[in-house]
Enzyme design. Structure first.
Site, PDB file in Angstrom:
ATOM      1  N   GLU A  40       0.837  -1.194   0.000  1.00  0.00           N
ATOM      2  CA  GLU A  40       0.000   0.000   0.000  1.00  0.00           C
ATOM      3  C   GLU A  40       0.877   1.251   0.000  1.00  0.00           C
ATOM      4  O   GLU A  40       1.872   1.322   0.703  1.00  0.00           O
ATOM      5  CB  GLU A  40      -0.910  -0.007   1.235  1.00  0.00           C
ATOM      6  CG  GLU A  40      -1.877   1.167   1.296  1.00  0.00           C
ATOM      7  CD  GLU A  40      -2.792   1.126   2.512  1.00  0.00           C
ATOM      8  OE1 GLU A  40      -3.849   1.789   2.468  1.00  0.00           O
ATOM      9  OE2 GLU A  40      -2.459   0.435   3.493  1.00  0.00           O
ATOM     10  N   LYS A 109      -9.855   1.994  -2.509  1.00  0.00           N
ATOM     11  CA  LYS A 109     -10.119   1.546  -1.141  1.00  0.00           C
ATOM     12  C   LYS A 109     -11.528   1.967  -0.726  1.00  0.00           C
ATOM     13  O   LYS A 109     -11.886   3.145  -0.769  1.00  0.00           O
ATOM     14  CB  LYS A 109      -9.080   2.145  -0.203  1.00  0.00           C
ATOM     15  CG  LYS A 109      -9.079   1.593   1.206  1.00  0.00           C
ATOM     16  CD  LYS A 109      -7.887   2.169   1.977  1.00  0.00           C
ATOM     17  CE  LYS A 109      -7.685   1.518   3.319  1.00  0.00           C
ATOM     18  NZ  LYS A 109      -6.464   2.050   3.980  1.00  0.00           N
ATOM     19  N   CYS A 150      -5.944  -2.972   2.583  1.00  0.00           N
ATOM     20  CA  CYS A 150      -5.734  -2.767   4.016  1.00  0.00           C
ATOM     21  C   CYS A 150      -7.018  -2.859   4.848  1.00  0.00           C
ATOM     22  O   CYS A 150      -7.519  -3.946   5.095  1.00  0.00           O
ATOM     23  CB  CYS A 150      -5.013  -1.437   4.235  1.00  0.00           C
ATOM     24  SG  CYS A 150      -4.176  -1.331   5.850  1.00  0.00           S
TER      25      CYS A 150
END
Length: 271
Positions: A40, A109, A150
């Site tokens: 990331e 995301k 994440c």
């Protein structure tokens, strides 16, 4: 299918970060890797003040470099994530490139990292970033793959949706910190793998104790039985894992979790 987990250092120099990523992808390719995975924010310090400054629009320089490298080496590249700029917004976005350099998938995301742990980490991605609105999968000759970033991994519904689309692997560029990492990193990757009877792959930046946000590291791959196939510590590293999809089929046959779901009972009901 051989994968490479590239746990690389991330500095304040975007050009150097991209150069480092390319060097490590070349090293991994030379060892017979099919899919390489970056962390990331691989080209950007993980700080709200940096996201817009380091960002780039669609087909920006980092993306062009990874696309060209995938075509040159004939491999898949899961390009970690980077700040994507569009219409005044900044997204935490992962790009996936195929063996000919073609863009196979783009994941923004979905769940922004807004946490405030008493005595631990406080961070608010939503101060700078906008959320994506899509479940992301992509096709390879090995089958369907899933992709999230994440904090997305904490949401079982997202992982389940990817696997119901047929995903055999969930790739997760990530940067857990020194509060959430020791507590939940391995637990979450093993939990999602067991719940969905798939492989999970998490790739973090290397740990930099001098950074304002200290990544946990510990890049990891887990099989559908919950067995850890490989795991780094905090240091710079390239890990390799050979994913056996016969193993996935065997686990799903022995424990029919996905096929035995009682969807007639699962409708959410809120009071």
């Amino acid at each position: 299918m051989r994968i490479a987990l590239i746990q690389m250092p991330v500095t304040a120099n975007k050009t150097e970060n991209i150069k480092t990523a390319c060097q490590k992808i070349r090293e991994a390719s030379a060892k017979g890797t099919d899919i390489t995975v970056l962390p990331e924010m691989f080209c950007c310090p993980y700080e709200n003040s940096c996201f817009r400054a380091y960002g780039e629009a669609e087909n920006g320089p980092a993306q062009q470099t990874l696309s060209a490298l995938a075509a040159e080496l004939g491999i898949y590249i899961v390009g970690g994530s980077l700040p994507e700029l569009e219409e005044g917004n900044v997204y935490n976005t992962s790009y996936v490139y195929g063996r000919h350099g073609e863009l196979l998938a783009k994941h923004r995301k979905v769940h922004l990292f807004d946490i405030d742990v008493a005595g631990g980490q406080r961070f608010r991605e939503s101060d700078t970033l906008s959320p994506g609105n899509a479940i992301t999968t992509f096709e390879t000759e090995f089958g369907t793959m899933g992709l999230c970033i994440c904090f997305d991994l904490r949401f079982e519904e997202l992982a389940r949706c990817m696997c119901l689309r047929g995903s055999k692997v969930i790739f997760v560029p990530a940067a857990f910190n020194m509060t959430t990492g020791p507590a939940h990193w391995e637990l979450l990757f093993r939990q999602r793998a067991v719940d969905n009877q798939c492989f999970t792959v998490g790739v973090s930046p290397a740990r930099d104790e001098s950074a304002s946000y200290v990544a946990y590291g510990n890049s990891i791959a887990v099989d559908p039985w919950g067995t850890v196939l490989c795991r780094a510590d905090g240091a710079e590293a390239i890990l390799y894992a050979d994913l056996d999809f016969d193993r996935l089929d065997a686990v799903r046959a022995q424990l029919p979790i996905l096929s035995a779901r009682r969807t007639d009972l699962y409708e959410a009901r809120e009071k």
